[in-house]
Design a protein around this motif. Structure first.
Motif, mmCIF file in Angstrom:
data_model
loop_
_atom_site.group_PDB
_atom_site.id
_atom_site.type_symbol
_atom_site.label_atom_id
_atom_site.label_comp_id
_atom_site.label_asym_id
_atom_site.label_seq_id
_atom_site.Cartn_x
_atom_site.Cartn_y
_atom_site.Cartn_z
ATOM 1 N N GLY A 1 -6.904 4.475 8.136
ATOM 2 C CA GLY A 1 -6.767 3.161 8.331
ATOM 3 C C GLY A 1 -8.140 2.554 8.932
ATOM 4 O O GLY A 1 -7.809 1.270 9.505
ATOM 5 N N ARG A 2 -9.063 3.350 9.227
ATOM 6 C CA ARG A 2 -10.086 3.109 9.777
ATOM 7 C C ARG A 2 -11.269 2.977 8.857
ATOM 8 O O ARG A 2 -11.909 4.043 8.517
ATOM 9 N N ILE A 3 -12.055 1.823 8.537
ATOM 10 C CA ILE A 3 -13.205 1.962 7.467
ATOM 11 C C ILE A 3 -14.174 0.951 7.780
ATOM 12 O O ILE A 3 -14.014 0.166 8.806
ATOM 13 N N ARG A 4 -15.268 1.270 7.223
ATOM 14 C CA ARG A 4 -16.303 0.385 7.546
ATOM 15 C C ARG A 4 -17.070 0.051 6.195
ATOM 16 O O ARG A 4 -17.488 0.876 5.497
ATOM 17 N N HIS A 5 -17.194 -1.375 5.906
ATOM 18 C CA HIS A 5 -17.803 -1.731 4.713
ATOM 19 C C HIS A 5 -19.154 -1.879 4.967
ATOM 20 O O HIS A 5 -19.732 -2.700 5.740
ATOM 21 N N ASP B 1 1.605 7.169 8.466
ATOM 22 C CA ASP B 1 1.968 6.750 9.662
ATOM 23 C C ASP B 1 1.126 5.997 10.572
ATOM 24 O O ASP B 1 1.642 5.174 11.362
ATOM 25 N N THR B 2 -0.074 6.026 10.681
ATOM 26 C CA THR B 2 -0.968 5.543 11.245
ATOM 27 C C THR B 2 -1.273 4.023 10.993
ATOM 28 O O THR B 2 -1.236 3.107 11.648
ATOM 29 N N ILE B 3 -1.169 3.656 9.586
ATOM 30 C CA ILE B 3 -1.051 2.265 9.146
ATOM 31 C C ILE B 3 0.042 1.490 9.504
ATOM 32 O O ILE B 3 0.180 0.255 9.837
ATOM 33 N N ARG B 4 1.238 2.209 9.409
ATOM 34 C CA ARG B 4 2.523 1.638 9.846
ATOM 35 C C ARG B 4 2.334 1.022 11.401
ATOM 36 O O ARG B 4 2.894 0.326 11.942
ATOM 37 N N ARG B 5 1.737 2.183 12.112
ATOM 38 C CA ARG B 5 1.614 1.754 13.502
ATOM 39 C C ARG B 5 0.657 0.618 13.994
ATOM 40 O O ARG B 5 0.861 -0.156 14.887
ATOM 41 N N ASP B 6 -0.516 1.077 13.439
ATOM 42 C CA ASP B 6 -1.967 0.483 14.076
ATOM 43 C C ASP B 6 -2.455 -0.529 12.974
ATOM 44 O O ASP B 6 -3.356 -1.231 13.110
ATOM 45 N N GLY B 7 -1.991 -0.639 11.609
ATOM 46 C CA GLY B 7 -2.428 -1.481 10.654
ATOM 47 C C GLY B 7 -3.755 -0.996 10.479
ATOM 48 O O GLY B 7 -4.014 0.492 10.335
ATOM 49 N N LEU C 1 0.902 -1.374 -0.038
ATOM 50 C CA LEU C 1 0.097 0.056 0.163
ATOM 51 C C LEU C 1 0.915 1.280 0.098
ATOM 52 O O LEU C 1 1.676 1.314 1.003
ATOM 53 N N LEU C 2 0.748 2.036 -0.924
ATOM 54 C CA LEU C 2 1.518 3.415 -1.191
ATOM 55 C C LEU C 2 0.699 4.450 -0.315
ATOM 56 O O LEU C 2 -0.352 4.720 -0.784
ATOM 57 N N ALA C 3 1.120 4.991 0.468
ATOM 58 C CA ALA C 3 0.420 6.144 1.271
ATOM 59 C C ALA C 3 1.221 7.285 1.701
ATOM 60 O O ALA C 3 2.657 7.173 1.466
ATOM 61 N N ARG C 4 0.789 8.318 1.874
ATOM 62 C CA ARG C 4 1.654 9.558 2.346
ATOM 63 C C ARG C 4 1.058 10.019 3.775
ATOM 64 O O ARG C 4 -0.200 10.043 4.115
ATOM 65 N N GLY C 5 1.884 10.852 4.439
ATOM 66 C CA GLY C 5 1.254 11.585 5.367
ATOM 67 C C GLY C 5 0.783 10.838 6.776
ATOM 68 O O GLY C 5 1.290 9.940 7.086
ATOM 69 N N PHE D 1 -2.130 -5.906 8.543
ATOM 70 C CA PHE D 1 -0.965 -5.120 8.737
ATOM 71 C C PHE D 1 -0.315 -5.064 7.188
ATOM 72 O O PHE D 1 1.055 -5.812 7.051
ATOM 73 N N PRO D 2 -0.986 -4.500 6.148
ATOM 74 C CA PRO D 2 -0.202 -4.738 4.797
ATOM 75 C C PRO D 2 1.254 -3.782 4.915
ATOM 76 O O PRO D 2 1.569 -3.127 5.779
ATOM 77 N N THR D 3 2.107 -4.386 4.077
ATOM 78 C CA THR D 3 3.248 -3.572 3.840
ATOM 79 C C THR D 3 2.849 -2.025 3.348
ATOM 80 O O THR D 3 2.115 -1.900 2.352
ATOM 81 N N VAL D 4 3.231 -1.171 4.074
ATOM 82 C CA VAL D 4 2.878 0.299 3.658
ATOM 83 C C VAL D 4 4.103 1.096 3.398
ATOM 84 O O VAL D 4 5.050 1.038 4.201
#
Length: 330
Positions: A155-159, A36-42, A28-32, A56-59
């Motif tokens: 990093g927080r979603i509801r389907h 940081d949030t996905i790296r820390r918390d997935g 997953l390519l992300a910024r800002g 916890f994907p590679t980001v």
């Protein structure tokens, strides 16, 4: 399959979680803050059945890090595509395919089409033809997505509902990569299928978006309310019929009626459209891709679309004059 997803919004996070669970090697390519949030918390995903999935994907923010991929999904807003082109190129190998997961009429739409399209870029979605010149159309596989997802923060979603994906080569070629995508999404639990008429599917998806996304901004109503209220349903239906007249001049075959498409949207229920979510968050709206592109195509084929023009003007003004919630800068 090696999969890169550019963009860590709701769709990017959904696909990162589900495709990773299906066995794909996901980056997953992300910024800002999202990075940081996905790296820390997935990623935390609440499913339609209220299960909570963590992944916890590679980001990374470095497109050179993953190397060439089998497929790259562009999961950003249509207006942000030109800003991620530099991130795309390091991910491309000789056989890499690119799947833009975007709302509205995609920039590749005129490719290999007869007049009045005839490989002429759409200024509404690709000013100056930047995307047209820099992303080889031979790499692109189109997709129509039917997914209701809410973004509850980085990093927080509801389907919420729906999980259909329709894939097709943009020139109607029989390519093995289309089947590979259908198989991968099937393993991920999505309802996926292939088509040799991907533009038809793009219009069926767009049909609902071009009507009820802007109307949701104008009224602050959820999709279920808009579809069931006689007044807004009538306005939306008129917008859809204007768009249908444009599409049919371009050779599109609608497999369902406008009323059937509205009924499909109504089943999603009290869901805030992505455009209403963006409006309330103070984000830019995808008006050009979702409505402006149809108005541009209407001009090319000589169809009058007065309701689409009026709703675009009203929604654009509302977006430009909105007041921002505390903590959100204009």
């Amino acid at each position: 399959m090696k999969v890169a997803l550019i963009g860590a919004g709701a769709i990017g996070c959904l696909l990162a979680t589900r495709l990773g669970d299906a066995g794909a090697t996901v980056t997953l390519l992300a910024r800002g803050t999202p990075l940081d949030t996905i790296r820390r918390d997935g990623i935390s995903l609440i499913t339609p059945r209220n299960r909570v999935l963590r992944s916890f994907p590679t980001v990374t923010d470095d497109p050179l890090e993953p190397g060439p991929q089998d497929v790259v999904f562009l999961c950003v807003k249509a207006y942000a595509l030109r800003g991620v082109i530099d991130s795309l190129h390091p991910l491309l190998g000789p056989e890499t395919i690119v799947v833009p997961v975007v709302n509205g009429i995609p920039w590749w739409y005129p490719y290999s089409q007869p007049a009045p399209l005839a490989d002429q870029p759409l200024t509404s979605v690709d000013p100056g033809g930047v995307l047209w010149r820099t992303v080889a159309p031979e790499r692109i596989i189109g997709v129509a997505t039917y997914v209701a997802v809410e973004n509850h923060g980085p990093g927080r979603i509801r389907h919420i509902n729906d999980q259909r994906f329709v894939f097709g080569d943009i020139a109607g070629r029989n390519r093995p990569q289309v089947k590979q995508l259908v198989d991968l999404f099937g393993k991920a639990g999505f309802a996926a299928r292939a088509t040799d008429r991907i533009r038809d599917e793009i219009w069926v998806k767009l049909w609902g978006n071009l009507a009820f996304n802007p109307l949701s901004v104008l009224t602050s109503a959820t999709l279920g309310t808009l579809c069931n209220d006689p007044g807004t349903r009538g306005v939306g239906r008129t917008m859809m019929l204007e768009a249908q007249a444009v599409a049919e001049r371009l050779g599109i075959q609608f497999p369902i009626t406008a009323d059937e498409r509205i009924a499909m949207a109504a089943t999603i229920g009290d869901f805030k459209t992505s455009m209403l979510q963006d409006y309330e968050a103070g984000n830019r709206l995808e008006l050009e891709a979702i409505i402006g592109s149809v108005i541009e195509l209407a001009g090319r084929v000589g169809v009058d679309v007065p309701t689409l023009r009026s709703v675009l003007a009203l929604t654009d003004l509302r977006a430009r004059t909105r007041t921002y919630p505390p903590g959100i800068a204009a």
